[in-house]
Design a protein around this motif. Structure first.
Motif, PDB file in Angstrom:
ATOM      1  N   LEU A 183      14.087   6.275  -0.381  1.00  0.00           N
ATOM      2  CA  LEU A 183      12.692   5.824  -0.344  1.00  0.00           C
ATOM      3  C   LEU A 183      12.262   5.497   1.081  1.00  0.00           C
ATOM      4  O   LEU A 183      11.147   5.838   1.504  1.00  0.00           O
ATOM      5  N   LEU A 184      13.147   4.854   1.831  1.00  0.00           N
ATOM      6  CA  LEU A 184      12.828   4.509   3.216  1.00  0.00           C
ATOM      7  C   LEU A 184      12.906   5.719   4.141  1.00  0.00           C
ATOM      8  O   LEU A 184      12.165   5.810   5.125  1.00  0.00           O
TER       9      LEU A 184
ATOM     10  N   LEU B 164      15.504  -2.708   3.140  1.00  0.00           N
ATOM     11  CA  LEU B 164      16.834  -2.115   2.979  1.00  0.00           C
ATOM     12  C   LEU B 164      17.775  -3.113   2.316  1.00  0.00           C
ATOM     13  O   LEU B 164      18.497  -2.775   1.362  1.00  0.00           O
ATOM     14  N   PHE B 165      17.778  -4.343   2.795  1.00  0.00           N
ATOM     15  CA  PHE B 165      18.710  -5.365   2.301  1.00  0.00           C
ATOM     16  C   PHE B 165      18.378  -5.771   0.873  1.00  0.00           C
ATOM     17  O   PHE B 165      19.210  -5.687  -0.038  1.00  0.00           O
ATOM     18  N   ALA B 166      17.129  -6.210   0.670  1.00  0.00           N
ATOM     19  CA  ALA B 166      16.734  -6.689  -0.651  1.00  0.00           C
ATOM     20  C   ALA B 166      16.656  -5.553  -1.662  1.00  0.00           C
ATOM     21  O   ALA B 166      16.785  -5.778  -2.869  1.00  0.00           O
TER      22      ALA B 166
ATOM     23  N   SER C 136       8.467   5.959   7.533  1.00  0.00           N
ATOM     24  CA  SER C 136       7.500   6.753   8.301  1.00  0.00           C
ATOM     25  C   SER C 136       6.080   6.263   8.063  1.00  0.00           C
ATOM     26  O   SER C 136       5.267   6.199   8.992  1.00  0.00           O
ATOM     27  N   ALA C 137       5.772   5.911   6.814  1.00  0.00           N
ATOM     28  CA  ALA C 137       4.443   5.401   6.497  1.00  0.00           C
ATOM     29  C   ALA C 137       4.177   4.091   7.226  1.00  0.00           C
ATOM     30  O   ALA C 137       3.063   3.848   7.723  1.00  0.00           O
TER      31      ALA C 137
ATOM     32  N   SER D 131       0.813  -1.213   0.000  1.00  0.00           N
ATOM     33  CA  SER D 131       0.000   0.000   0.000  1.00  0.00           C
ATOM     34  C   SER D 131       0.846   1.262   0.000  1.00  0.00           C
ATOM     35  O   SER D 131       0.365   2.340  -0.360  1.00  0.00           O
ATOM     36  N   THR D 132       2.101   1.148   0.407  1.00  0.00           N
ATOM     37  CA  THR D 132       2.997   2.306   0.404  1.00  0.00           C
ATOM     38  C   THR D 132       4.082   2.195  -0.665  1.00  0.00           C
ATOM     39  O   THR D 132       4.686   3.187  -1.053  1.00  0.00           O
TER      40      THR D 132
END
Length: 419
Positions: A164-165, A248-250, A223-224, A115-116
Motif C-alpha cells: 500500500l505504501l 508502516l509501524f502501526a 507517492s501520494a 484523503s489517500t
C-alpha cells in the motif's frame, strides 16, 4: 498463575506495583490486575521503569472520556522533558506525525492521510489480501508444528502495508527488523543504544525512500503523500518521513499480534470457533468480540495533562503522563456483561469496544485491520478446520519485554492438519 495474581487476593497497592513492573507474570495475564484497579483505584498512579510520573485509567467510562479529552494532549513536544526521558533524543525525528499531535496540526495531518487512505482504497485491496493469505498458507507445513507468528501473522499485514505504501519487496525485511527493535526496546543503556541505531536507520531509509518516490512515483500511498507535500505544501519534510513511519509501524504490528490473539483464543474455545465459522456475518461479529476480549493494543500511547485535572476524585497534576488501559476498559463489567468470557455472539460490541480508540485519534487504519482479520481467519480456518494448538493454552508464552508496545503472543505453535 500464582495466588498473588488472583484479583481478590491483591491490595490496590500490589495491583499498582504489578502494573508498573511489567513482570513476566503480569504480562502472562494482566486481567486480574486491571480488575483490581478498576475496583479499588480506577485512576492509579504508577511507578513505571521509565521513571516519569504516570497515571493509568482502567474503567470504561473514564477511558472513553479521556481518549477525547482535549486537556490530555498527544503533542509530546509539549512534554519534551518527559518525552526525552522515556524515548531518548533519537525518537523525535520519527514522531512528528498525527499520532503525536493535537488539533489543528492533527486535523491537517489526518485529513491528508485520510484523503489517500480511503475505505474505497482499502476495499480494493481485498483480492490482493486474499492472494497473499493463500500464498503464505501454501508455504506452511500442514502436518508439522509451525509457529504462525513469523510464518503467517506477521508477513500478511507487513506485505499489505508495504504494498500500500510502495515499499520495495527486497527492502521489507530490513525495515521490519528495525521496527521490531523500536517496538521491543527496554530502558537500559544497551537497549537505548539499540533503539537509537534502529531509529536512525529507519529515518535515513525513509528519507531515501521518499526521495525515490519523488523521482520515480508509483500508485502507492507514499507517492501520494510526497505529491501532496510538493504540490500543496501540506507536509513538512519531517512530517512526511514521520507519517510514513507511523503508517508502516502501526500498519502491521498491531494487526499481526491481533491475528495471533484471535487464532489462539478461537483454538482454545472450540465452541466459540464453531459459532464464528458459521458464516461471514458470524466471523465479523467474532472479530469484534476478540478485539474487545484481547486487543493487541493494551494501553493507549502517552498523553500528558496540560493543566491540573480531576478524574474520579484523583488529581492528575499538570505535566503528568496519562495512559488509558484499553484492555482494562474493554473488560469493565459496568459496560460488558461477563467481560472475562469470550462470547462471539455478544451484541453491539463493535460500537462499544475501545480497541481502535475513541475520539479524534480513532485508528485511521481500522477498516484495513478488519479486512485483514476477516480474510486471514476465514481462510485459515476454512482450509484447516481441525487445526490445533501445539501447546496447552495455559502454557502459551506472551510477550515479556520490559515495556511492550503490544499485547500478543511470543510464539503461536500450531499443527494445521493434525490428521
Amino acid at each position: 498463575m500464582t495466588q498473588a495474581f488472583a484479583s481478590e487476593e491483591m491490595s490496590s497497592e500490589e495491583a499498582a506495583a504489578a502494573a508498573s513492573s511489567c513482570s513476566r507474570e503480569f504480562r502472562a495475564n494482566p486481567h486480574p490486575v486491571y480488575a483490581k484497579l478498576r475496583e479499588t483505584a480506577p485512576v492509579c498512579p504508577l511507578s513505571p521503569p521509565h521513571g516519569v510520573e504516570t497515571y493509568l485509567i482502567t474503567r470504561y467510562d473514564d477511558a472513553r472520556a479521556a481518549l477525547a479529552d482535549p486537556r490530555l494532549s498527544k503533542d509530546m513536544y509539549g512534554a519534551l522533558d518527559a518525552y526525552h526521558r522515556i524515548f531518548g533524543d533519537s525518537s523525535i525525528a520519527l514522531d512528528d506525525n498525527m499520532l503525536f499531535s493535537d488539533p489543528p496540526k492533527h486535523t491537517r495531518l489526518r485529513r491528508i492521510v485520510g484523503s489517500t487512505f480511503t475505505p474505497k482504497r482499502v476495499e480494493s485491496l481485498r483480492p490482493r489480501v486474499q492472494k497473499v493469505t493463500e500464498e503464505l498458507l501454501d508455504r506452511c507445513p500442514a502436518s508439522e508444528s509451525v509457529d504462525l507468528l513469523p510464518e503467517f501473522c506477521f508477513p500478511l499485514p507487513l506485505v499489505v502495508i508495504c504494498e500500500l505504501l510502495g515499499v520495495p519487496e527486497n527492502e521489507r525485511k530490513q525495515a521490519q527488523e528495525w521496527s521490531a527493535t523500536v517496538a521491543q526496546t527496554g530502558f537500559g543503556p544497551e537497549a537505548r543504544k539499540a533503539l537509537e541505531v534502529a531509529e536512525g536507520n529507519l529515518r535515513d531509509y525513509l528519507v531515501d525512500l521518499c526521495a525515490r518516490k519523488r523521482t520515480e512515483p508509483d500508485s502507492g500511498l507514499l507517492s501520494a503523500l510526497v505529491t501532496a507535500k510538493d504540490q500543496e505544501g501540506a507536509l513538512t519534510d519531517h512530517e512526511l518521513v514521520s507519517t510514513a513511519w507511523v503508517l508502516l509501524f502501526a500498519g502491521h504490528k498491531s494487526t499481526a499480534y491481533q491475528i495471533g490473539n484471535a487464532v489462539y483464543h478461537l483454538l482454545s474455545r472450540p465452541d466459540q470457533k464453531e459459532l464464528a465459522l458459521r458464516d461471514a456475518n458470524a466471523m465479523s461479529a467474532a472479530i469484534e468480540e476478540i478485539f474487545r476480549f484481547e486487543t493487541s493494543v493494551e494501553n493507549s500511547t502517552f498523553r500528558y495533562a496540560t493543566e491540573d485535572l480531576v478524574i474520579r476524585d484523583t488529581l492528575i497534576p499538570k505535566g503528568a503522563l496519562v495512559q488509558i488501559s484499553i484492555t482494562g476498559a474493554n473488560r469493565d463489567p459496568e459496560m460488558f456483561a461477563a467481560p472475562d468470557e469470550m462470547d462471539v455472539r455478544r451484541p453491539n460490541v463493535q460500537a462499544t469496544h475501545l480497541a481502535f480508540g475513541f475520539g479524534p485519534h480513532y485508528c485511521i487504519g481500522a477498516p484495513l485491520a478488519r479486512l485483514e482479520m476477516q480474510i486471514a481467519l476465514t481462510t485459515l480456518f476454512g482450509r484447516y478446520p481441525r487445526m490445533a494448538l501445539g501447546v496447552a493454552p495455559k502454557d502459551a508464552r506472551w510477550l515479556t519485554v520490559p515495556f511492550p508496545a503490544f499485547r500478543g503472543l511470543a510464539e503461536l505453535p500450531v499443527v494445521l492438519d493434525p490428521s
